[in-house]
Design a protein around this motif. Structure first.
Motif, PDB file in Angstrom:
ATOM      1  N   ALA A  13       0.824  -1.214   0.000  1.00  0.00           N
ATOM      2  CA  ALA A  13       0.000   0.000   0.000  1.00  0.00           C
ATOM      3  C   ALA A  13       0.862   1.270   0.000  1.00  0.00           C
ATOM      4  CB  ALA A  13      -0.922  -0.003   1.219  1.00  0.00           C
ATOM      5  N   GLU A  14       2.147   1.089   0.303  1.00  0.00           N
ATOM      6  CA  GLU A  14       3.074   2.226   0.402  1.00  0.00           C
ATOM      7  C   GLU A  14       3.496   2.702  -0.992  1.00  0.00           C
ATOM      8  OE1 GLU A  14       5.456   4.918   2.349  1.00  0.00           O
ATOM      9  OE2 GLU A  14       4.665   3.253   3.549  1.00  0.00           O
ATOM     10  N   ILE A  15       3.303   4.000  -1.279  1.00  0.00           N
ATOM     11  CA  ILE A  15       3.771   4.538  -2.562  1.00  0.00           C
ATOM     12  C   ILE A  15       5.120   5.210  -2.325  1.00  0.00           C
ATOM     13  CG2 ILE A  15       3.282   6.130  -4.470  1.00  0.00           C
ATOM     14  CD1 ILE A  15       0.335   5.743  -3.948  1.00  0.00           C
ATOM     15  N   SER A  36      14.659  11.681   4.851  1.00  0.00           N
ATOM     16  CA  SER A  36      14.586  10.234   4.974  1.00  0.00           C
ATOM     17  C   SER A  36      13.178   9.754   4.618  1.00  0.00           C
ATOM     18  CB  SER A  36      14.952   9.882   6.423  1.00  0.00           C
ATOM     19  OG  SER A  36      14.813   8.520   6.609  1.00  0.00           O
ATOM     20  N   GLY A  37      13.089   8.704   3.823  1.00  0.00           N
ATOM     21  CA  GLY A  37      11.792   8.140   3.456  1.00  0.00           C
ATOM     22  C   GLY A  37      11.117   8.827   2.277  1.00  0.00           C
ATOM     23  N   SER A  38      11.797   9.783   1.637  1.00  0.00           N
ATOM     24  CA  SER A  38      11.160  10.533   0.541  1.00  0.00           C
ATOM     25  C   SER A  38      11.192   9.773  -0.784  1.00  0.00           C
ATOM     26  CB  SER A  38      11.833  11.901   0.384  1.00  0.00           C
ATOM     27  OG  SER A  38      13.212  11.755   0.150  1.00  0.00           O
ATOM     28  N   GLY A  39      12.004   8.693  -0.863  1.00  0.00           N
ATOM     29  CA  GLY A  39      12.025   7.890  -2.093  1.00  0.00           C
ATOM     30  C   GLY A  39      13.341   7.934  -2.850  1.00  0.00           C
ATOM     31  N   LYS A  40      14.384   8.509  -2.242  1.00  0.00           N
ATOM     32  CA  LYS A  40      15.678   8.652  -2.937  1.00  0.00           C
ATOM     33  C   LYS A  40      16.251   7.293  -3.357  1.00  0.00           C
ATOM     34  CE  LYS A  40      17.664  10.721   0.588  1.00  0.00           C
ATOM     35  NZ  LYS A  40      16.530  10.724   1.540  1.00  0.00           N
ATOM     36  N   SER A  41      16.360   6.384  -2.379  1.00  0.00           N
ATOM     37  CA  SER A  41      16.972   5.083  -2.681  1.00  0.00           C
ATOM     38  C   SER A  41      16.127   4.298  -3.660  1.00  0.00           C
ATOM     39  CB  SER A  41      17.150   4.260  -1.398  1.00  0.00           C
ATOM     40  OG  SER A  41      18.065   4.899  -0.568  1.00  0.00           O
ATOM     41  N   THR A  42      14.808   4.405  -3.523  1.00  0.00           N
ATOM     42  CA  THR A  42      13.919   3.693  -4.441  1.00  0.00           C
ATOM     43  C   THR A  42      14.145   4.191  -5.865  1.00  0.00           C
ATOM     44  OG1 THR A  42      12.310   3.453  -2.669  1.00  0.00           O
ATOM     45  CG2 THR A  42      11.509   3.109  -4.909  1.00  0.00           C
ATOM     46  N   MET A  43      14.291   5.487  -6.013  1.00  0.00           N
ATOM     47  CA  MET A  43      14.540   6.090  -7.329  1.00  0.00           C
ATOM     48  C   MET A  43      15.855   5.544  -7.904  1.00  0.00           C
ATOM     49  SD  MET A  43      13.391   8.831  -9.161  1.00  0.00           S
ATOM     50  CE  MET A  43      13.840  10.412  -9.788  1.00  0.00           C
TER      51      MET A  43
END
Ligand code: ADP
Length: 327
Positions: A13-15, A36-43
């Motif tokens: 459910a987490e975007i 932290s948690g803003s999506g940097k690593s995912t990007m």
């Protein structure tokens, strides 16, 4: 040129990424900065191919690579923990990516020597990784990343484990190394000073979206909204009511806040505004002075001389320098 368009990644459910857009120009150092948690690593992982997006596209020179596996993208990755092989020599670590390219032994040896020279570790080939300092390990990791001559270098908080003074030194060095090899770089960090020191361009990510993308100067002088201004550390952010009490009115309708750059404040005995000095600290060259101006915020200003806390101080504001925000 790397182009990320409308990239979306979900974990249940987490975007984590919510339609993120980013362009990294050839031979530029682009920082990706966010809390932290803003999506940097995912990007970064999605660009590297370690994460398959739920939507959107990643393109290299206009060709989609979204379905190309990581090892075929020709990108180099470096993470905070370096992930060096502790029982191999420096040369063994640096040559790792080259073996995957099936180069002959002489070419590998020559390439290792030249990349170790490049990162400032000449002659380190036979040293064991276990005997190196943190800064030296970081250089070995950088050498290993650069050795295969990646077309894009992806760095995720590469200096996170090092202390501040070493970090600053290595940042400046990395900048010149990247320039020398004409690398195209995406540099993930949560640290403003790091981004401002190394980057030609800084993208700000918030809740999985890129909310600003500009040169360091452009971002500093013209942040798009209050959140970004606050995140990059702009000083003297005030509410409209606070600014009105200082006699400052927004030039446009819809403004909700403004920032008074410290350099727009001149301390002068005949100034039309006044405040109480609540702090005065020497910062090498000038004093950083905090003034209680009777609003809901303190104003920070610079003074060539130290001021007495509790004293009344008159000042002037160059009204045209106030940055106004409308969000
Ligand atoms: P950053 O690198 O900016 O700290 P991340 O990309 O690591 O941010 O994480 C973005 C969001 O996605 C966060 O809310 C995080 O909790 C969530 N997230 C990241 N990885 C996973 C995962 N493997 N499973 C579930 N949620 C994740």
């Amino acid at each position: 040129m790397l182009e990320v368009s409308d990239l979306t990644v979900r974990y249940g459910a987490e975007i984590a990424l919510d339609g993120a857009n980013l362009v990294v120009a050839d031979r530029s150092i682009h920082a990706l900065m966010g809390p932290s948690g803003s999506g940097k690593s995912t990007m970064l992982r999605a660009i590297a191919g370690l994460e398959h997006p739920d939507g959107g596209d990643v393109r290299w020179n206009k060709t989609s690579i979204t379905d190309v596996p990581t090892h075929r993208r020709g990108f180099g990755l470096m993470f905070q923990d370096y992930a060096l092989f502790p029982h191999r020599t420096v040369a063994g670590n640096v040559a790792f990516g080259l073996r995957m390219q099936r180069l002959d032994a002489d070419t590998v040896r020559a390439r290792v020597t030249s990349v170790l020279d490049l990162v400032g570790l000449p002659g380190y080939e036979t040293r064991s990784v276990g005997t190196l300092s943190g800064g030296e390990r970081q250089r070995v990791a950088l050498a290993r990343t650069l050795a295969p001559r990646p077309r894009l270098v992806l760095l995720d908080e590469p200096l996170g484990a090092l202390d501040r003074s070493l970090r600053e030194h290595l940042l400046i060095e990395m900048h010149s190394i990247f320039a020398k090899v004409e690398a195209t770089v995406l540099y993930v960090t949560h640290d403003r000073d790091e981004a401002f020191t190394i980057a030609d361009q800084i993208a700000i990510i918030r809740d999985g979206r890129i909310v600003a993308d500009d040169t360091p100067e452009g971002l500093w002088h013209n942040p798009p909204d209050v959140w970004t201004a606050n995140f990059i550390g702009l000083e003297n952010l005030c509410t409209l009511a606070g600014l009105a009490r200082l006699g400052l009115q927004p030039p446009m309708t819809g403004a909700t806040a403004g920032a008074v750059p410290p350099e727009a404040i001149t301390l002068a005995t005949d100034g039309t505004r006044s405040g109480i000095v609540v702090g005065s600290h020497f910062r090498g060259g000038a004093y950083r002075v905090e003034l209680d101006v009777g609003t809901d915020a303190f104003l920070v200003a610079w003074s060539p001389i130290g001021l007495e806390p509790g004293a009344q101080q008159r000042f002037e504001i160059a009204a045209g320098s106030v940055r106004w925000f409308a969000d």
